[in-house]
Scaffold this motif. Structure first.
Motif, PDB file in Angstrom:
ATOM      1  N   GLU A   1      38.947  46.612  54.367  1.00  0.00           N
ATOM      2  CA  GLU A   1      38.167  47.795  53.981  1.00  0.00           C
ATOM      3  C   GLU A   1      37.970  47.825  52.455  1.00  0.00           C
ATOM      4  OE1 GLU A   1      38.607  52.610  54.383  1.00  0.00           O
ATOM      5  OE2 GLU A   1      40.026  51.347  55.435  1.00  0.00           O
ATOM      6  N   ALA A   2      39.046  47.511  51.725  1.00  0.00           N
ATOM      7  CA  ALA A   2      38.941  47.512  50.264  1.00  0.00           C
ATOM      8  C   ALA A   2      38.047  46.361  49.787  1.00  0.00           C
ATOM      9  CB  ALA A   2      40.331  47.400  49.645  1.00  0.00           C
ATOM     10  N   CYS A   3      38.173  45.200  50.413  1.00  0.00           N
ATOM     11  CA  CYS A   3      37.327  44.061  50.011  1.00  0.00           C
ATOM     12  C   CYS A   3      35.857  44.366  50.321  1.00  0.00           C
ATOM     13  CB  CYS A   3      37.798  42.773  50.679  1.00  0.00           C
ATOM     14  SG  CYS A   3      39.419  42.243  50.079  1.00  0.00           S
ATOM     15  N   ALA A   4      35.609  45.057  51.426  1.00  0.00           N
ATOM     16  CA  ALA A   4      34.230  45.446  51.767  1.00  0.00           C
ATOM     17  C   ALA A   4      33.688  46.453  50.743  1.00  0.00           C
ATOM     18  CB  ALA A   4      34.183  46.041  53.174  1.00  0.00           C
ATOM     19  N   GLU A   5      34.557  47.304  50.259  1.00  0.00           N
ATOM     20  CA  GLU A   5      34.152  48.267  49.213  1.00  0.00           C
ATOM     21  C   GLU A   5      33.758  47.502  47.933  1.00  0.00           C
ATOM     22  OE1 GLU A   5      33.786  51.569  49.186  1.00  0.00           O
ATOM     23  OE2 GLU A   5      33.333  51.560  47.026  1.00  0.00           O
ATOM     24  N   ILE A   6      34.539  46.486  47.623  1.00  0.00           N
ATOM     25  CA  ILE A   6      34.220  45.665  46.437  1.00  0.00           C
ATOM     26  C   ILE A   6      32.874  44.981  46.645  1.00  0.00           C
ATOM     27  CG2 ILE A   6      34.890  43.561  45.190  1.00  0.00           C
ATOM     28  CD1 ILE A   6      37.859  44.491  45.706  1.00  0.00           C
ATOM     29  N   ARG A   7      32.647  44.450  47.864  1.00  0.00           N
ATOM     30  CA  ARG A   7      31.370  43.753  48.100  1.00  0.00           C
ATOM     31  C   ARG A   7      30.205  44.740  48.039  1.00  0.00           C
ATOM     32  NH1 ARG A   7      31.580  38.791  49.232  1.00  0.00           N
ATOM     33  NH2 ARG A   7      33.438  38.810  50.569  1.00  0.00           N
ATOM     34  N   SER A   8      30.413  45.953  48.518  1.00  0.00           N
ATOM     35  CA  SER A   8      29.282  46.887  48.467  1.00  0.00           C
ATOM     36  C   SER A   8      29.022  47.336  47.024  1.00  0.00           C
ATOM     37  CB  SER A   8      29.454  48.037  49.470  1.00  0.00           C
ATOM     38  OG  SER A   8      30.153  49.081  48.902  1.00  0.00           O
ATOM     39  N   THR A   9      30.069  47.398  46.212  1.00  0.00           N
ATOM     40  CA  THR A   9      29.858  47.683  44.781  1.00  0.00           C
ATOM     41  C   THR A   9      29.063  46.542  44.142  1.00  0.00           C
ATOM     42  OG1 THR A   9      31.959  48.869  44.700  1.00  0.00           O
ATOM     43  CG2 THR A   9      31.041  48.160  42.587  1.00  0.00           C
TER      44      THR A   9
ATOM     45  N   LEU B   1      25.357  46.543  42.308  1.00  0.00           N
ATOM     46  CA  LEU B   1      25.137  46.024  40.948  1.00  0.00           C
ATOM     47  C   LEU B   1      24.130  44.879  40.916  1.00  0.00           C
ATOM     48  CD1 LEU B   1      28.854  45.837  39.694  1.00  0.00           C
ATOM     49  CD2 LEU B   1      27.122  47.457  38.917  1.00  0.00           C
ATOM     50  N   TYR B   2      24.200  44.004  41.915  1.00  0.00           N
ATOM     51  CA  TYR B   2      23.453  42.737  41.831  1.00  0.00           C
ATOM     52  C   TYR B   2      22.554  42.445  43.023  1.00  0.00           C
ATOM     53  CZ  TYR B   2      26.860  41.775  38.155  1.00  0.00           C
ATOM     54  OH  TYR B   2      27.622  41.841  37.020  1.00  0.00           O
ATOM     55  N   GLY B   3      22.610  43.271  44.060  1.00  0.00           N
ATOM     56  CA  GLY B   3      21.852  42.987  45.284  1.00  0.00           C
ATOM     57  C   GLY B   3      22.729  42.272  46.296  1.00  0.00           C
ATOM     58  N   GLN B   4      22.314  42.365  47.559  1.00  0.00           N
ATOM     59  CA  GLN B   4      23.128  41.854  48.665  1.00  0.00           C
ATOM     60  C   GLN B   4      23.324  40.342  48.583  1.00  0.00           C
ATOM     61  OE1 GLN B   4      24.471  44.193  50.632  1.00  0.00           O
ATOM     62  NE2 GLN B   4      25.697  42.611  51.656  1.00  0.00           N
TER      63      GLN B   4
END
Ligand code: PEP
Length: 250
Positions: free
Chosen positions: A185-193, A197-200
């Motif tokens: 869940e935390a790693c997914a939060e980092i990826r969504s941040t 910032l940079y796009g998917q």
């Protein structure tokens, strides 16, 4: 497909002889470089000798911190130029122990990340919440804020090469591991941040590690999670057999 990356953080452990014999023991017993990246972040005095031993079948060599300036009157510090000159490829930036005991801040972490990229080093950028922050439901806010601050002014091209390590402070060296769901869940939060910032597309390229009491017994479950691409490992990276087992799980 993101290539898994298993990095050991030896902290302030081992003698030079022990470090060299570790490299000799793991050589040829790690996954092929096209399957997984393996890295040992060793104490600074060992980096030259270990870089000399590194090559096919060994882990790459990383540092545990660096100063952002190339040179100057900074007694005791190690510069990015010195690291690259030795053949060091990775550098941990903003480990929670550096933030806690050596006054590293989001600003200094950002300066070091910029400098690492400017010198061709791959930063392993550490973020993570304290127990108090987790219990106060502040985990997402904390780690997303740390990611934004660390990558301020970093281009999408650079960010894609970064490694981000999610390390809940309460799980480091304590034997307490985040459950694989919590870690994901935390790693997914980092990826969504990163996506904000940079796009998917860029966010999908960034490798995100979990760190915090990872051992051969729990690594497979963590790596099975969709947003966890590897591990940053302290204690369990010190013994060759254990490091080989961690790497094999990748
Ligand atoms: C670390 O030092 O980054 C770490 C995660 O340590 P440990 O694996 O010992 O908890």
């Amino acid at each position: 497909m993101r290539k898994p990356i298993i990095a050991g953080n030896w902290k302030m452990h081992k003698t030079l002889g022990e470090a060299e014999s570790f490299f000799d023991s793991v050589k040829g017993k790690l996954p092929d470089a096209d399957q997984a990246d393996t890295v040992i972040c060793a104490p600074a005095p060992f980096l030259a000798a270990l870089s000399g031993r590194a090559g096919d079948g060994t882990p790459a060599v990383g540092a545990q911190t660096m100063h952002e300036e190339e040179k100057g009157a900074f007694t005791g510090e190690v510069s990015p130029v010195m690291l690259t000159d030795l053949g060091v490829r990775y550098v941990i930036i903003g480990h929670s122990e550096r933030r806690e005991y050596f006054n590293e801040t989001d600003d200094s972490v950002n300066r070091k990340v910029k400098s690492a990229f400017a010198h061709g080093l791959i930063p392993i950028v550490c973020v993570g919440e304290s127990l108090e922050e987790r219990e106060g439901n502040k985990t997402a806010e904390k780690i997303s804020g740390q990611v934004r601050a660390a990558l301020e002014g970093i281009s999408a091209e650079e960010a894609a090469r970064a490694v981000v390590a999610y390390e809940p402070i309460w799980a480091i060296g304590t034997g307490k591991t985040a459950t694989s769901d919590m870690a994901n869940e935390a790693c997914a939060e980092i990826r969504s941040t990163l996506a904000e910032l940079y796009g998917q597309e860029t966010a999908e390229q960034v490798r995100i590690q979990y760190g915090g009491s990872v051992k051969p017994e729990n690594i497979a479950e963590l790596l099975a999670q969709p947003d966890i691409d590897g591990a940053l490992v302290g204690g369990a990276s010190l013994e060759p057999e254990s490091f080989i087992a961690l790497a094999e799980a990748a």
